[in-house]
Design a protein around this motif. Structure first.
Motif, PDB file in Angstrom:
ATOM      1  N   ILE A 155      -2.210 -15.011  -3.678  1.00 25.11           N
ATOM      2  CA  ILE A 155      -0.940 -14.814  -4.409  1.00 25.11           C
ATOM      3  C   ILE A 155       0.379 -14.194  -3.739  1.00 25.11           C
ATOM      4  N   GLY A 156       1.329 -15.097  -3.684  1.00 27.04           N
ATOM      5  CA  GLY A 156       2.407 -14.485  -2.768  1.00 27.04           C
ATOM      6  C   GLY A 156       3.435 -14.239  -3.754  1.00 27.04           C
ATOM      7  N   TRP A 157       3.255 -14.685  -5.247  1.00 29.73           N
ATOM      8  CA  TRP A 157       4.643 -14.700  -6.095  1.00 29.73           C
ATOM      9  C   TRP A 157       4.096 -13.740  -7.254  1.00 29.73           C
ATOM     10  N   PHE A 158       4.559 -12.563  -7.249  1.00 28.34           N
ATOM     11  CA  PHE A 158       4.429 -11.487  -8.355  1.00 28.34           C
ATOM     12  C   PHE A 158       5.468 -10.287  -7.811  1.00 28.34           C
ATOM     13  N   ASP A 159       5.447  -9.830  -8.928  1.00 25.80           N
ATOM     14  CA  ASP A 159       6.577  -8.118  -9.071  1.00 25.80           C
ATOM     15  C   ASP A 159       5.951  -7.217  -8.133  1.00 25.80           C
ATOM     16  N   GLU A 160       6.235  -7.032  -6.960  1.00 24.81           N
ATOM     17  CA  GLU A 160       5.918  -6.190  -5.975  1.00 24.81           C
ATOM     18  C   GLU A 160       5.995  -4.768  -6.468  1.00 24.81           C
ATOM     19  N   ARG A 161       7.162  -4.658  -7.058  1.00 27.85           N
ATOM     20  CA  ARG A 161       7.526  -3.093  -7.592  1.00 27.85           C
ATOM     21  C   ARG A 161       6.541  -2.728  -8.517  1.00 27.85           C
ATOM     22  N   ILE A 221       4.020  -4.917  -0.023  1.00 31.71           N
ATOM     23  CA  ILE A 221       2.798  -5.707  -0.324  1.00 31.71           C
ATOM     24  C   ILE A 221       3.128  -7.098  -0.383  1.00 31.71           C
ATOM     25  N   ASP A 222       2.926  -7.774   0.591  1.00 26.67           N
ATOM     26  CA  ASP A 222       3.233  -9.291   0.863  1.00 26.67           C
ATOM     27  C   ASP A 222       2.149 -10.283   0.086  1.00 26.67           C
ATOM     28  N   ILE A 223       0.957  -9.712  -0.186  1.00 27.38           N
ATOM     29  CA  ILE A 223       0.010 -10.729  -0.710  1.00 27.38           C
ATOM     30  C   ILE A 223      -0.936  -9.949  -1.754  1.00 27.38           C
ATOM     31  N   LEU A 224      -1.494 -10.900  -2.576  1.00 26.89           N
ATOM     32  CA  LEU A 224      -2.558 -10.247  -3.434  1.00 26.89           C
ATOM     33  C   LEU A 224      -3.523 -11.313  -3.267  1.00 26.89           C
ATOM     34  N   VAL A 225      -4.850 -11.031  -3.607  1.00 33.80           N
ATOM     35  CA  VAL A 225      -5.751 -11.834  -3.614  1.00 33.80           C
ATOM     36  C   VAL A 225      -6.709 -11.860  -5.102  1.00 33.80           C
ATOM     37  N   ALA A 226      -6.759 -12.845  -5.719  1.00 37.22           N
ATOM     38  CA  ALA A 226      -7.548 -12.852  -6.813  1.00 37.22           C
ATOM     39  C   ALA A 226      -9.131 -13.195  -6.418  1.00 37.22           C
ATOM     40  N   LEU A 227      -9.903 -12.595  -6.958  1.00 39.41           N
ATOM     41  CA  LEU A 227     -11.422 -12.772  -6.738  1.00 39.41           C
ATOM     42  C   LEU A 227     -12.159 -12.874  -7.667  1.00 39.41           C
ATOM     43  N   THR A 261      -7.642 -13.752 -15.495  1.00 39.24           N
ATOM     44  CA  THR A 261      -9.077 -14.189 -15.491  1.00 39.24           C
ATOM     45  C   THR A 261      -9.994 -13.731 -14.607  1.00 39.24           C
ATOM     46  N   ALA A 262      -9.444 -13.255 -13.291  1.00 42.58           N
ATOM     47  CA  ALA A 262     -10.184 -12.752 -12.290  1.00 42.58           C
ATOM     48  C   ALA A 262     -10.655 -11.113 -12.337  1.00 42.58           C
ATOM     49  N   PRO A 263     -11.703 -11.036 -12.175  1.00 40.43           N
ATOM     50  CA  PRO A 263     -12.608  -9.772 -12.523  1.00 40.43           C
ATOM     51  C   PRO A 263     -11.906  -8.603 -11.323  1.00 40.43           C
ATOM     52  N   VAL A 264     -11.402  -9.408 -10.211  1.00 41.02           N
ATOM     53  CA  VAL A 264     -10.960  -8.369  -9.016  1.00 41.02           C
ATOM     54  C   VAL A 264      -9.397  -8.827  -8.478  1.00 41.02           C
ATOM     55  N   ILE A 265      -8.830  -7.945  -8.437  1.00 42.07           N
ATOM     56  CA  ILE A 265      -7.537  -8.247  -7.642  1.00 42.07           C
ATOM     57  C   ILE A 265      -7.307  -7.346  -6.293  1.00 42.07           C
ATOM     58  N   VAL A 266      -7.195  -7.930  -5.330  1.00 43.52           N
ATOM     59  CA  VAL A 266      -6.970  -7.195  -4.192  1.00 43.52           C
ATOM     60  C   VAL A 266      -5.339  -7.192  -3.948  1.00 43.52           C
ATOM     61  N   ALA A 267      -4.997  -5.764  -3.608  1.00 44.57           N
ATOM     62  CA  ALA A 267      -3.633  -5.872  -3.056  1.00 44.57           C
ATOM     63  C   ALA A 267      -3.563  -5.604  -1.706  1.00 44.57           C
ATOM     64  N   VAL A 268      -2.965  -6.568  -0.849  1.00 46.34           N
ATOM     65  CA  VAL A 268      -2.980  -6.045   0.528  1.00 46.34           C
ATOM     66  C   VAL A 268      -1.630  -5.527   0.956  1.00 46.34           C
ATOM     67  N   VAL A 269      -1.861  -4.368   1.451  1.00 42.63           N
ATOM     68  CA  VAL A 269      -0.416  -3.512   1.939  1.00 42.63           C
ATOM     69  C   VAL A 269      -0.341  -3.809   3.257  1.00 42.63           C
ATOM     70  N   SER A 270       0.853  -4.103   3.860  1.00 45.85           N
ATOM     71  CA  SER A 270       1.258  -4.647   4.970  1.00 45.85           C
ATOM     72  C   SER A 270       1.524  -3.051   5.772  1.00 45.85           C
ATOM     73  N   GLU A 271       0.790  -2.718   6.696  1.00 49.30           N
ATOM     74  CA  GLU A 271       0.960  -1.334   7.459  1.00 49.30           C
ATOM     75  C   GLU A 271       1.952  -1.638   8.580  1.00 49.30           C
ATOM     76  N   LYS A 272       2.471  -0.662   9.182  1.00 45.98           N
ATOM     77  CA  LYS A 272       3.244  -0.825  10.328  1.00 45.98           C
ATOM     78  C   LYS A 272       2.251  -1.044  11.534  1.00 45.98           C
ATOM     79  N   SER A 273       2.772  -2.146  12.296  1.00 45.21           N
ATOM     80  CA  SER A 273       2.113  -2.327  13.668  1.00 45.21           C
ATOM     81  C   SER A 273       2.272  -1.088  14.572  1.00 45.21           C
TER      82      SER A 273
END
Ligand code: FMN
Length: 181
Positions: free
Chosen positions: A129-135, A149-155, A76-88
């Motif tokens: 959102i931490g529970w999703f099929d990352e692959r 990708i550790d987290i998605l955000v629904a917006l 139902t969310a018009p936007v999903i943001v995938a947050v890619v954890s890059e290397k420190s």
């Protein structure tokens, strides 16, 4: 509205209105995330914003199937943001190994909460959102396999009247103390 009012206002949104979100508003959320602090200023994140409806629906179909279907409300969310954890930065990674601390997760968490609070300030709802099929998410968004990708955000816009009541929080005396544990 004070900052604390804003923090009190924010709740996880799990049902969004069918209204698209203006790019300028998404960019303001991204700017809030961009300015977040991080260990050694590593900025170990990349935000992949999915606001194309067809792509977003395909992403949701793939990300929230089977054992992940509890999060299928994200459709139902018009936007999903995938947050890619890059290397420190290298030294931060070494320091993290030495300390047994995943600094990058702290960094990404701060950046996402900046994003989320800016969204709330703009009248937009979010859900971490931490529970999703990352692959599946990586495959749909062409994220290289070695990335995390550790987290998605629904917006999206939401109806405040339809929000669940505030989740309970521990009382202050259980979560904080002064001068000793
Ligand atoms: C790291 C993290 C992962 C989360 N994953 C999910 C999730 O997969 N699905 C979901 O519906 N909510 C998820 N949430 C939202 C939490 O359930 C929610 O923040 C918590 O219950 C407190 O409620 P509130 O956000 O309304 O204050 C997640 C939150 C965080 C911080």
């Amino acid at each position: 509205m004070t900052f604390l009012d804003l923090v009190r206002r924010r709740k996880s949104v799990r049902s969004f209105l069918d209204i698209s979100v203006e790019r300028e508003k998404v960019l303001m959320c991204l700017e809030a995330a961009r300015l977040a602090p991080s260990a050694s200023n590593s900025q170990p994140w990349k935000f992949v914003v999915v606001d194309d409806r067809e792509l977003k629906n395909r992403l949701c179909d793939r990300a929230f199937g089977g054992i992940y279907s509890m999060n299928s409300f994200c459709r139902t969310a018009p936007v999903i943001v995938a947050v890619v954890s890059e290397k420190s930065k290298f030294l931060t990674r070494i320091g993290g190994l030495f300390r047994g601390t995943k600094y990058y997760l702290i960094d990404v968490g701060i950046a996402i909460e900046h994003f989320v609070l800016e969204a709330e300030d703009l009248g937009l709802g979010t859900c971490w959102i931490g529970w999703f099929d990352e692959r599946a998410v990586k495959s749909v968004l062409k994220v290289p396999r070695d990335k995390k990708i550790d987290i998605l955000v629904a917006l999206g816009y939401y109806d405040r009247e339809k929000l669940c009541p505030q989740h309970g929080r521990e009382p202050m005396n259980r979560i904080a103390s002064f001068n000793s544990y």
